[in-house]
Write an enzyme that holds these catalytic residues in place. Structure first.
Site, PDB file in Angstrom:
ATOM      1  N   LYS A 236      52.427  22.937  88.126  1.00 19.83           N
ATOM      2  CA  LYS A 236      52.584  23.834  86.973  1.00 19.83           C
ATOM      3  C   LYS A 236      51.437  24.843  86.917  1.00 19.83           C
ATOM      4  CE  LYS A 236      50.168  20.425  84.224  1.00 19.83           C
ATOM      5  NZ  LYS A 236      50.261  19.261  83.365  1.00 19.83           N
TER       6      LYS A 236
ATOM      7  N   ARG B 108      52.335  14.964  71.332  1.00 18.89           N
ATOM      8  CA  ARG B 108      52.570  16.367  71.668  1.00 18.89           C
ATOM      9  C   ARG B 108      54.085  16.565  71.707  1.00 18.89           C
ATOM     10  NH1 ARG B 108      50.029  18.454  77.323  1.00 18.89           N
ATOM     11  NH2 ARG B 108      51.605  17.063  78.171  1.00 18.89           N
TER      12      ARG B 108
ATOM     13  N   HIS C  15      53.040  10.325  78.843  1.00 18.57           N
ATOM     14  CA  HIS C  15      51.794  10.920  79.320  1.00 18.57           C
ATOM     15  C   HIS C  15      50.612  10.287  78.596  1.00 18.57           C
ATOM     16  CE1 HIS C  15      49.438  13.773  81.431  1.00 18.57           C
ATOM     17  NE2 HIS C  15      49.273  14.664  80.470  1.00 18.57           N
TER      18      HIS C  15
ATOM     19  N   ARG D  29      52.258  10.883  88.596  1.00 20.11           N
ATOM     20  CA  ARG D  29      52.229  12.348  88.534  1.00 20.11           C
ATOM     21  C   ARG D  29      50.814  12.838  88.819  1.00 20.11           C
ATOM     22  NH1 ARG D  29      54.686  10.819  83.847  1.00 20.11           N
ATOM     23  NH2 ARG D  29      52.882  11.604  82.689  1.00 20.11           N
TER      24      ARG D  29
ATOM     25  N   TYR E 227      25.254  46.437  80.319  1.00 25.45           N
ATOM     26  CA  TYR E 227      25.542  46.736  78.912  1.00 25.45           C
ATOM     27  C   TYR E 227      24.544  46.077  77.978  1.00 25.45           C
ATOM     28  CZ  TYR E 227      30.228  48.540  80.018  1.00 25.45           C
ATOM     29  OH  TYR E 227      31.276  49.277  80.485  1.00 25.45           O
TER      30      TYR E 227
ATOM     31  N   CYS F 280      30.499  42.430  83.172  1.00 23.20           N
ATOM     32  CA  CYS F 280      31.384  43.542  82.803  1.00 23.20           C
ATOM     33  C   CYS F 280      32.840  43.138  83.054  1.00 23.20           C
ATOM     34  CB  CYS F 280      31.072  44.778  83.639  1.00 23.20           C
ATOM     35  SG  CYS F 280      29.337  45.212  83.739  1.00 23.20           S
ATOM     36  N   MET F 281      33.764  44.074  82.774  1.00 21.99           N
ATOM     37  CA  MET F 281      35.179  43.748  82.957  1.00 21.99           C
ATOM     38  C   MET F 281      35.506  43.481  84.430  1.00 21.99           C
ATOM     39  SD  MET F 281      38.576  45.931  81.956  1.00 21.99           S
ATOM     40  CE  MET F 281      38.233  46.044  80.221  1.00 21.99           C
ATOM     41  N   ASP F 282      35.009  44.336  85.335  1.00 20.78           N
ATOM     42  CA  ASP F 282      35.393  44.227  86.747  1.00 20.78           C
ATOM     43  C   ASP F 282      34.232  43.925  87.689  1.00 20.78           C
ATOM     44  OD1 ASP F 282      38.059  45.112  86.067  1.00 20.78           O
ATOM     45  OD2 ASP F 282      37.128  47.065  85.775  1.00 20.78           O
TER      46      ASP F 282
END
Ligand SMILES: *Cc1c(COP(=O)(O)O)cnc(C)c1O
Length: 768
Positions: free
Chosen positions: A437, A535, A564, A621, A663, A711-713
């Site tokens: 998953k 759940r 589970h 599992r 920054y 930073c973002m990238d």
């Protein structure tokens, strides 16, 4: 070999005049059905008899099967019915070997470096003594060795085989097949020690390979020398100083004293001699499979075989190949593998009349790069086969989509290892559901699914229908459970043969309604019980209604009942876990008593398998453990790391005290510093809380802290002590920087780190 010769070895008679050119043990490697003899082997995870129908339909007409197999549905085929299929395979290998009494046969064993030594030796010898026969890749087992020996043919001047064992007493069988005349013992470590009482016992077991050798080469290790003396009384022992190159060099010179190991070999990165396939998706639906160990007929075939596993109907096969080291017959390969486009670099293949093949030849990589780019390729499975000295790296780089420098490398070999490790904790009769998953916990589900399918997992499990549908589109045929099917998606669920988990009466009713509208009968479903997680799932008071509902319809049929565990990894909550286990036993027994057919049961997740294995029921599992992360302290060293997140330095600057980085000026330089910029940021999944010195990355083996805000990238790292340069590889997590280090810093669990790596980070698969 003719069928009647095979009959001479295995007994029985065959009046057919068929020639067998391929011994097959893995149905995916089928090339020429009519010339194939298939051995239906039973291994820990799989049973070859399952593939006989498929192979028969494809035209295979000769099989070796176990007693009791029903051959009636296959009237046109020749069958050998034997007690032990593996033994039959080995008998054939012995016969083949006995016909080559006059060539040197080199047997290699040791704890590590067998494959590298074999490939090095092959590379050195092939310049003088082609053709040579050798084990493909690291075929060194009870199955791999006979398949390797089968490949010897009348022209070969030398044969090189590796032999690997994991149990005492295995070597005798390998020795009887290989019958080496020259032995090579690479080294001895305490790996794979579990089955042996002591290091010296293991050394002696390995040395049995050299029983009848007159000459054995080994490093200056007293344990090895002693073992050889004990097991091989007639052998002259050649002790070699240095490493694997020197070992290979000495053996080569023993065979032919005019051989000089070329300088360029010494300068080569030995990693290049490890068969290892990189597969990488590119623009316009191409997939590139790349490898660059010795370029000879055998390894070109291996690369093509590997690539064929990734074939799909839309992609045609393209081979880009550098000058082979031997007389590899490219014409024949084009025919056998249905190569649609052949591109040679540095040779003219003189392609005969195989008109179906597009042929292009370039004098050098340079010429190719001037004339071609990735835009000239579409819907192709592109195999790039280089050699250590002509590695075609530039072509590979040019064809791979200009990509973000940040990649997640995924070791499918480690997936196999971890899967089999957990399987070994469980009784043989209990199956495995592999949890893939969330795109395989972030590492990518498709490649994983292929691997797990071939390892004999009973089921795959995904979270939602879309994930399952994607696996079906990729050609995965094994059963798939969907843990959280959405009520709107029944059509896609049924069409893709995905088996839903059913966790409430409301869900069950919707499912029945849709199944009945579409006329579906006996559709397999998995009933989820809530035993304490709170759940999803049926609770005790709902059971009577559930049983009644199940018994009043024939649209679905229960395949399994499961629950589970909430606290399998919490060592202080075992009482709660035991409560769940007991509740599960009670509730599932009630349902089983209410149904008039057998169903399977399962409750253990990874931590459960490690701590409560006696509750294995019919399946377990397996999730996080598959990915090489142990949910508890125990057994961490038994697992192999699967995912490695890496990037490269794209900029490097020197800063003096007083400068600030990034920054908000949060990174402060207090002493003369080298600061590198790496192209990974929070948009890639590098959590911003890891900035400002809270985490480090590894560069040249040195821990380099992240400086300033992420930073973002991008982000910046302090590489002052790392002797770094632009282009150096950076490990964010992997073998040397465990992912737990990041999850601990962030107060979370490794699951979250893995699944947070953004889809724009390319996943690259390899097998080690
Ligand atoms: C994710 C999941 C698992 C696997 O759990 P791990 O802790 O990763 O082994 C098992 N069962 C269910 C229902 C799950 O959702």
């Amino acid at each position: 070999m003719k069928l009647n010769e095979i009959a001479n070895i295995l007994g029985g008679k065959s009046d057919k005049d068929t020639t067998i050119s391929q011994l097959l043990t893995d149905s995916r490697n089928l090339i020429k059905p009519e010339e194939t003899l298939f051995f239906a082997l039973k291994t820990a995870g799989n049973d070859g008899h399952k593939y006989i129908k498929e192979l028969y339909d494809k035209g295979v007409r000769a099989f070796v099967v176990e007693d009791g197999f029903d051959t009636a549905p296959y009237p046109d085929a020749t069958f050998w019915i034997v007690k032990d299929v593996l033994k039959a395979l080995q008998e054939i290998a012995k016969d083949v070997r006995s016909k080559f009494a006059n060539i040197p046969v080199i047997g290699i064993t040791g704890s590590r470096g067998k494959t590298i030594t074999k490939e090095l030796l092959n590379q050195i010898l092939i310049w003088h003594h082609k053709p040579i026969c050798r084990s493909p890749r690291s075929f060194n087992s009870q199955i791999g060795v006979p398949l390797s020996i089968w490949e010897i043919n009348a022209n070969d001047n030398i044969a090189i085989f590796e032999a690997g064992i994991s149990q005492p007493s295995e070597m005798a069988a390998l020795e009887e097949m290989i019958k080496p005349t020259i032995g090579v013992f690479t080294n001895l470590t305490d790996e794979h020690q579990a089955a042996f009482d002591s290091l010296s016992q293991k050394a002696r077991e390995k040395a049995k390979l050299f029983k009848d050798c007159k000459n054995v080469f080994c490093p200056d290790d007293p344990a090895i020398i002693q073992a050889i003396k004990a097991e091989c009384p007639n052998a002259r022992i050649h002790i070699v100083e240095g490493g694997l190159i020197e070992l290979a060099e000495n053996v080569a010179q023993f065979i032919d004293d005019s051989i000089i190991v070329r300088k360029r070999l010494r300068g080569t990165n030995l990693e290049k001699f490890v068969p290892r396939y990189d597969a990488c998706e590119t623009l316009k639906n191409c997939l590139i499979v790349y490898d660059c160990y010795t370029c000879d007929a055998r390894s070109i075939k291996d690369a093509l075989n590997y690539a064929r596993r990734h074939a799909n109907a839309e992609r045609s096969l393209t081979l880009i190949v550098s000058k082979p080291d031997d007389d590899a017959d490219l014409n024949q390969l084009v025919k056998d593998y249905h190569i649609n486009r052949l591109i040679t670099i540095g040779i003219d293949a003189k392609l005969g009349d195989s008109a179906d093949c597009i042929y292009e030849s370039y004098s050098s990589e340079q010429e190719f790069l001037e004339k071609r780019s990735i835009s000239d390729f579409s819907n192709e499975l592109i195999v790039i086969k280089g050699s250590p000295f002509n590695d075609l790296q530039a072509i590979k780089a040019a064809l791979e989509e200009p990509r973000h420098e940040t990649i997640m490398e995924v070791n499918l070999g480690a997936i196999t290892h971890n899967f089999n490790y957990y399987r070994s904790l469980m009784p043989k009769s209990s199956g495995m559901v592999a949890m893939v998953k969330a795109a395989g916990y972030g590492v990518g589900a498709i490649e994983l699914a292929r691997t797990l399918q071939s390892q004999g997992a009973a089921y795959l499990a995904v979270a939602v229908v879309d994930e399952g549908a994607e696996l079906r589109r990729a050609g995965i045929t094994m059963p798939i459970i969907v843990m959280n099917p959405m009520s709107t998606n029944y059509q896609a669920l049924f069409e893709n043969k995905l088996e839903p988990s059913v966790f409430s009466l409301r869900e069950l009713d919707l499912l029945l309604e849709n199944a009945s509208r579409l006329g579906i009968k006996d559709y397999p479903v998995h009933i989820k019980l809530d035993t304490g997680m709170h759940r999803l799932g049926f609770i005790e008071t709902e059971l009577d209604a559930l049983i009644e509902r199940l018994n009043s319809q024939d649209n679905v049929k229960v395949s399994s009942i499961f629950s589970h565990l909430a606290t399998a990894d919490c060592l202080d909550q075992d009482e709660y876990t035991m409560g769940q286990l007991n509740t599960f036993e009670d509730m599932s027994s009630r349902i089983m008593a209410g149904l008039n057919y057998p169903v399977k049961r399962h409750i253990l997740n990874t931590a459960g398998m490690m701590r409560f294995p006696e509750y294995h029921y019919d399946m377990s599992r397996l999730g996080i453990g598959l990915y090489g992360v142990s949910p508890i302290e125990q057994d961490k060293d038994k697992l192999q790391v699967v995912a490695r997140l890496t990037t490269t330095i794209i900029s490097l600057k020197h800063w003096e005290p007083g400068a600030t980085i990034g920054y908000g000026r949060r990174g402060k330089i207090t002493k003369p510093s080298e600061i590198a910029t790496i192209p990974i940021g929070y948009a890639d999944g590098l959590d911003r809380h890891l900035g400002n010195g809270n985490a480090y990355v590894l560069i040249n083996g040195v821990q380099c802290p992240i400086i300033g805000n992420i930073c973002m990238d991008q982000c910046m790292v302090d590489v002052t002590t790392a002797n770094a340069k632009i282009g150096d590889k950076v490990e964010i997590f992997g073998e040397n920087a465990p992912v737990e280090r990041l999850s601990d810093t962030l107060g979370t669990i490794p699951y979250e780190i893995l699944t947070s790596i953004s889809p724009r980070v390319k996943r690259i698969y390899f097998r080690e």
